[in-house]
Design an enzyme around this catalytic site. Sequence first.
Site, PDB file in Angstrom:
ATOM      1  N   THR A  85       0.878  -1.183   0.000  1.00 27.27           N
ATOM      2  CA  THR A  85       0.000   0.000   0.000  1.00 27.27           C
ATOM      3  C   THR A  85       0.904   1.219   0.000  1.00 27.27           C
ATOM      4  OG1 THR A  85      -0.039   0.178   2.393  1.00 27.27           O
ATOM      5  CG2 THR A  85      -1.714  -1.201   1.403  1.00 27.27           C
TER       6      THR A  85
ATOM      7  N   GLU B 195      -5.776  -3.958   0.471  1.00 31.81           N
ATOM      8  CA  GLU B 195      -5.991  -5.039   1.444  1.00 31.81           C
ATOM      9  C   GLU B 195      -7.179  -5.927   1.084  1.00 31.81           C
ATOM     10  OE1 GLU B 195      -5.310  -1.943   2.068  1.00 31.81           O
ATOM     11  OE2 GLU B 195      -4.065  -1.661   3.838  1.00 31.81           O
TER      12      GLU B 195
ATOM     13  N   LYS C 137     -13.565  18.120  11.730  1.00 31.50           N
ATOM     14  CA  LYS C 137     -14.368  18.169  12.948  1.00 31.50           C
ATOM     15  C   LYS C 137     -14.667  19.626  13.283  1.00 31.50           C
ATOM     16  CE  LYS C 137     -12.406  13.870  14.529  1.00 31.50           C
ATOM     17  NZ  LYS C 137     -11.104  13.803  13.813  1.00 31.50           N
TER      18      LYS C 137
ATOM     19  N   TRP D 126     -19.112  16.289  12.303  1.00 28.84           N
ATOM     20  CA  TRP D 126     -18.202  15.954  11.217  1.00 28.84           C
ATOM     21  C   TRP D 126     -18.703  16.502   9.890  1.00 28.84           C
ATOM     22  CZ3 TRP D 126     -16.586  10.093  11.938  1.00 28.84           C
ATOM     23  CH2 TRP D 126     -15.834   9.997  13.120  1.00 28.84           C
TER      24      TRP D 126
END
Length: 547
Positions: free
Chosen positions: A185, A330, A444, A449
Amino acid sequence: MLGSMQDWPLVVPQILDHAMRFHGEREVVTRSVEGPIVRTTYAQIHSRSRKVAKALTRRGIKLGDRIGTLAWNTGRHLEAWYGIMGIGAICHTINPRLFPEQIAYIVNHAEDRMIFVDLTFVPLLEKIAKQIDVVETYVILTDKAHMPQTSLKNAIAFEDLIGNIDDDFNWVKFDENTAADLCYTSGTTGNPKGVLYSHRSNVLHALAVNGGDCVGAKSTDTLMPVVPMFHANAWATTFACPSVGAKMVMPGAKLDGPSVYELLDTEKVTITAAVPTVWQMLLTHMEANNLKLPYLKKVMIGGSACPPSMIETFEKKYEVEVMHAWGMTEMSPVGTIGSFKSGMEDMPWSEQLKVKSKQGRAMFTVEMKITDDNGKDLPHDGKAFGHLMVRGPAIARAYFKGEGGRHGTDSIVDKDGWFDTGDIATLDPLGFMQITDRAKDVIKSGGEWISSIDVENVAVGCPGVAIAAVIGVAHPKWDERPLLIIVRKPDSKVTKEEVLKYLEGKIAKWWMPDDVAFVNEIPLTATGKIQKVTLREQFKTYKLPTA
Ligand code: ADP
């Protein structure tokens, strides 16, 4: 009591054997790195992969050894790929867009004994050759005539490697859980981590990707993966296509709008796949030259969020179905894909676009849930958002050599086997998932959010805007407030006021960016995502007018 069915190991060579036996005549067409278009077939690829396997065996490569490839999507890369995996060695696809130091790190970490490299990347390897002494031999993916002068150790042309060898070779036999390939990754923080796919996980993933609700390629299809083989197996297409006998078109080193368009058109490609930045280049080229794509049926878009404006252009202007997909290295990498459920075909376009803008539904072999910060399950009501957790037979449970494991173990999953994707998402009652952010990118503001992706998606629809990125900037009252960073389209003079006016009413009032900054360039990661870490660093001391 056990079932009494045959033990037929789910190993990758079975895929190529099937392609050779039943689709031997189907073509794999490559824009070669040397220049010309090169045509081959699954039968020839099968034969030449066996030659690679035989050559590697003669050179002492054995089960479990790692062999790197630093290469574009080409027929030769596919031959190296199947040849390496066919003897139980591990094909380590290296992403050339990583920094040279990162490439040196992963080659050493993987302990690659050989590297198959395209002409394009020979200079890159020459520069770091001293740091990657583990490599014994470099195979240049070309023929004698195009062999460059090189200081790379024991350099040999691919055509010479297999030149005097016949294909009389049986694939090595091993357990289906044997490692097949390795992909790191890009790791925006810390060192890249290796995901080690198994033969079984690749075969199961190819079957799932071939499902009718997923990519669903058939033997009559022509599929062009623009997404590179070094980006999570070209989204499994390198396994899925030969398993059904779909023709493959390999774009090689040229991924610009005109080159991609030319192949889509001349090779009559029916399905293609890539990240949004590639499609932006294609659409700009088509727009400027008044071009059409009469053969293309489906385009898979993923890797980062596909803006609704792009979905609309493909579907309404060019009559190409968009399959918005989400996944990660993944996950082999496909997790969800946005095909309709029954009845959705009849919904008005504005409703359909809302569905298509979500990242899609989990395909079979993928389990999915969202949890709050304490690990408690959240409802699938399309509103609650939380940490997206996944489980399945083609999803990693550890990184190569145990890197990044939890609590001193090598495991990267919780006690029930769930892997935290690092994404924040909602799940609706019909199973459609929508990413609101990477956990580390959420803004935030006053304890609530703000989804940077939602704001970016709307902003790129504004005329004159080429790329939009939203980051949180420190604010004395609200902790953080959104800053919208924009790259204008060439010749555009779009202003802050115009952009804000465009956003008004399309997003919640308190999500409205506190400011708009214009830049010439937005940094992208090695897999084509906006590099938010770098942007946050760049705008660390930025003073918002509201602060
Ligand atoms: P990298 O090596 O760049 O991390 P990955 O392809 O593994 O490469 O990145 C996976 C991440 O990309 C996901 O966790 C998610 O944040 C993002 N991503 C992938 N597809 C989408 C999508 N369709 N919409 C939004 N984000 C996406």
